[in-house]
Design an enzyme around this catalytic site. Structure first.
Site, PDB file in Angstrom:
ATOM      1  N   GLU A  64       0.712  -1.221  -0.044  1.00  0.00           N
ATOM      2  CA  GLU A  64       0.004   0.087   0.121  1.00  0.00           C
ATOM      3  C   GLU A  64       0.764   1.241  -0.146  1.00  0.00           C
ATOM      4  OE1 GLU A  64      -3.783  -1.858   2.248  1.00  0.00           O
ATOM      5  OE2 GLU A  64      -2.527  -0.451   3.202  1.00  0.00           O
ATOM      6  N   CYS A  73      -1.369  -4.733  -5.699  1.00  0.00           N
ATOM      7  CA  CYS A  73      -2.174  -5.970  -5.165  1.00  0.00           C
ATOM      8  C   CYS A  73      -0.929  -7.119  -5.235  1.00  0.00           C
ATOM      9  CB  CYS A  73      -3.259  -6.483  -5.918  1.00  0.00           C
ATOM     10  SG  CYS A  73      -4.494  -4.964  -5.952  1.00  0.00           S
ATOM     11  N   GLU A  75      -1.259 -10.278  -6.130  1.00  0.00           N
ATOM     12  CA  GLU A  75      -1.412 -10.979  -7.444  1.00  0.00           C
ATOM     13  C   GLU A  75      -0.623 -10.359  -8.628  1.00  0.00           C
ATOM     14  OE1 GLU A  75      -3.974 -10.058  -5.383  1.00  0.00           O
ATOM     15  OE2 GLU A  75      -5.658 -11.184  -5.729  1.00  0.00           O
TER      16      GLU A  75
END
Length: 157
Positions: A64, A73, A75
């Site tokens: 973040e 993210c 992934e």
């Protein structure tokens, strides 16, 4: 007017113990990646582990940033790392885990739309689908044979 129905297909395992040793190990790696997440704002940690066709495992965790949406993210972190560090080596499986209040015990872990599109692009680039495995908070595992069941109408289709 014509109505068209779309069906998705996936397998559900009641617990990780029902999986193959390879898949159990991949989820262990995803959990290890999740421990490295930087999620001070959402308090929602995600880990991903991509298994490549040569046996290499590439990890990703969400990262973040206070200047939202500058983060990334888990992934996408894993898939982009695989693409940049191991070009030409295909992804065969992607295991995803998460922990935090944003994912209640009864929820299904589901990748965001941006991650789904990156999975679709990875599939398109390598011309072969890869398994997507999601560990839900209740311990069940959902296994998709490819992104087509999570994102049937990919951008550019």
């Amino acid at each position: 007017m014509k109505q068209i129905n779309h069906t998705i297909s996936y397998r559900v395992f009641e617990h990780e113990a029902e999986l193959s040793e390879v898949d159990i190990s991949l989820f262990k790696s995803a959990k290890s990646a999740m421990a490295k997440a930087y999620a001070p704002y959402s308090k929602f940690s995600v880990g991903a582990a991509a298994l490549l066709e040569d046996g290499t495992v590439v990890l990703g965790s969400n990262q973040e940033n206070i200047a939202y949406p500058s983060g990334l993210c888990a992934e996408r972190t894993a898939l982009f790392a695989a693409g940049s560090n191991y070009p030409g080596i295909k992804v065969v499986k992607l295991a995803i885990v998460a922990n935090g209040d944003l994912l209640p015990k009864t929820a299904v872990l589901s990748p965001c739309g941006a991650c789904r599109q990156v999975m679709a692009e990875t599939t398109n680039r390598q011309q072969v689908p890869f398994e997507i495995m999601l560990l839900n908070p209740d311990g069940t595992v959902m296994v998709f044979d490819g992104i087509q069941d999570l994102l049937p109408f990919v951008f550019g289709s």
